[in-house]
Design a protein around this motif. Structure first.
Motif, PDB file in Angstrom:
ATOM      1  N   SER A 121       0.834  -1.211   0.000  1.00 40.63           N
ATOM      2  CA  SER A 121       0.000   0.000   0.000  1.00 40.63           C
ATOM      3  C   SER A 121       0.865   1.256   0.000  1.00 40.63           C
ATOM      4  CB  SER A 121      -0.877   0.006   1.251  1.00 40.63           C
ATOM      5  OG  SER A 121      -0.058   0.246   2.403  1.00 40.63           O
ATOM      6  N   PRO A 122       0.280   2.402  -0.382  1.00 39.35           N
ATOM      7  CA  PRO A 122       1.036   3.656  -0.315  1.00 39.35           C
ATOM      8  C   PRO A 122       1.625   3.919   1.073  1.00 39.35           C
ATOM      9  CG  PRO A 122      -0.946   3.970  -1.617  1.00 39.35           C
ATOM     10  CD  PRO A 122      -1.039   2.578  -1.037  1.00 39.35           C
ATOM     11  N   ARG A 123       0.859   3.670   2.124  1.00 44.75           N
ATOM     12  CA  ARG A 123       1.386   3.906   3.489  1.00 44.75           C
ATOM     13  C   ARG A 123       2.581   2.989   3.763  1.00 44.75           C
ATOM     14  NH1 ARG A 123      -3.182   6.489   6.288  1.00 44.75           N
ATOM     15  NH2 ARG A 123      -5.087   5.961   5.155  1.00 44.75           N
ATOM     16  N   HIS A 124       2.462   1.722   3.347  1.00 42.07           N
ATOM     17  CA  HIS A 124       3.558   0.778   3.562  1.00 42.07           C
ATOM     18  C   HIS A 124       4.809   1.219   2.788  1.00 42.07           C
ATOM     19  CE1 HIS A 124       5.317  -3.155   4.600  1.00 42.07           C
ATOM     20  NE2 HIS A 124       5.872  -3.096   3.400  1.00 42.07           N
ATOM     21  N   LEU A 125       4.608   1.712   1.568  1.00 43.95           N
ATOM     22  CA  LEU A 125       5.750   2.122   0.746  1.00 43.95           C
ATOM     23  C   LEU A 125       6.503   3.293   1.369  1.00 43.95           C
ATOM     24  CD1 LEU A 125       4.131   1.846  -2.805  1.00 43.95           C
ATOM     25  CD2 LEU A 125       5.799   0.275  -1.768  1.00 43.95           C
ATOM     26  N   VAL A 126       5.761   4.295   1.866  1.00 39.91           N
ATOM     27  CA  VAL A 126       6.426   5.446   2.493  1.00 39.91           C
ATOM     28  C   VAL A 126       7.240   4.973   3.692  1.00 39.91           C
ATOM     29  CG1 VAL A 126       6.058   7.595   3.781  1.00 39.91           C
ATOM     30  CG2 VAL A 126       4.713   7.123   1.706  1.00 39.91           C
ATOM     31  N   SER A 127       6.651   4.105   4.502  1.00 42.26           N
ATOM     32  CA  SER A 127       7.363   3.580   5.669  1.00 42.26           C
ATOM     33  C   SER A 127       8.597   2.790   5.246  1.00 42.26           C
ATOM     34  CB  SER A 127       6.417   2.698   6.490  1.00 42.26           C
ATOM     35  OG  SER A 127       7.121   2.063   7.536  1.00 42.26           O
ATOM     36  N   PHE A 128       8.417   1.874   4.304  1.00 39.52           N
ATOM     37  CA  PHE A 128       9.520   1.020   3.850  1.00 39.52           C
ATOM     38  C   PHE A 128      10.680   1.852   3.309  1.00 39.52           C
ATOM     39  CE2 PHE A 128      11.754  -1.340   0.558  1.00 39.52           C
ATOM     40  CZ  PHE A 128      12.036  -2.544   1.182  1.00 39.52           C
ATOM     41  N   ILE A 129      10.373   2.797   2.418  1.00 43.83           N
ATOM     42  CA  ILE A 129      11.435   3.599   1.790  1.00 43.83           C
ATOM     43  C   ILE A 129      12.131   4.461   2.850  1.00 43.83           C
ATOM     44  CG2 ILE A 129      11.914   5.428   0.098  1.00 43.83           C
ATOM     45  CD1 ILE A 129       9.452   4.214  -1.490  1.00 43.83           C
ATOM     46  N   SER A 130      11.363   4.967   3.822  1.00 44.11           N
ATOM     47  CA  SER A 130      11.957   5.834   4.851  1.00 44.11           C
ATOM     48  C   SER A 130      12.865   5.064   5.795  1.00 44.11           C
ATOM     49  CB  SER A 130      10.862   6.547   5.649  1.00 44.11           C
ATOM     50  OG  SER A 130      10.272   5.673   6.603  1.00 44.11           O
TER      51      SER A 130
END
Ligand code: MG
Length: 212
Positions: free
Chosen positions: A151-160
């Protein structure tokens, strides 16, 4: 106004149907790569097909604009670090992507990252976003974010957790099924349900964007 990101972090194979259409498996973790900011163009500016690049594809995607510097963000907090949502086209020289192995050249030509108007993320539920791609007015891709592997939320967390995200950085969340080639004379439009859209003519000729 077109975003001016320090980096553009992209996600590959984030829809199962798209991974399958190119003969790939869905990755166990988000597969990320970078596009250079020099690839950015705004609505109405041409996508330039490089000579001898072989097949060049559109990839309609949901783009996220980071609102403030952040790192190691929890998924539950991730959306508060996103300030904007944009329609984004991750234009790809498909033959070069395969032959190079590394994706920098195939994804990095000037004009290979059209980005639309920024919509305020606080008014958007990311799980409800829909992306539609049209070529010469005909729908070629349509999917919603609930179909994403990550999900978009997961992607932001993962990349950060990999790299510090800065205000203005862009995240391209991956393309759904239905990618295909474009040629000079075509017009490609990526539109999101939140109201961002980017429409670009495809041209041949000089691959380097005009100085700005
Ligand atoms: Mg892509």
């Amino acid at each position: 106004m077109t975003p001016a990101p320090g980096k553009i972090v992209c996600v590959g194979r984030n829809y199962a149907d798209h991974a399958a259409e190119l003969g790939n498996d869905v990755p166990a973790e988000p597969l990320i790569f970078l596009k250079p900011p020099s690839a950015l163009v705004a609505d109405g500016e041409p996508i330039r097909v490089p000579p001898d690049a072989g097949r060049v594809d559109y990839e309609g995607e949901i783009g996220l604009v980071i609102g403030n510097r952040c790192r190691r963000v929890a998924e539950s907090e991730a959306w508060s670090h996103v300030s904007g949502v944009v329609a984004l086209n991750d234009v790809t020289a498909r033959d070069l992507q395969r032959s190079d192995g590394q994706w920098t050249r195939s994804k990095g030509f000037d004009t290979f990252c059209p980005v639309g108007n920024v919509v305020d993320a606080s008014a958007v539920l990311p799980e409800r976003l829909t992306v539609t791609t049209r070529v010469n007015g005909e729908v070629r891709q349509r999917a919603d974010a609930s179909q994403m592997v990550f999900s978009p939320r997961h992607l932001v967390s993962f990349i950060s957790h990999v790299m510090t995200l800065e205000a203005g950085d862009l995240i391209a969340t991956g393309t759904p099924e239905g990618v295909g080639p474009v040629s000079p004379g075509d017009v490609v439009e990526v539109a999101l349900s939140c109201g961002s859209a980017v429409r670009n003519p495809v041209e041949g000729g000089d691959t380097l964007a005009p100085d700005r």
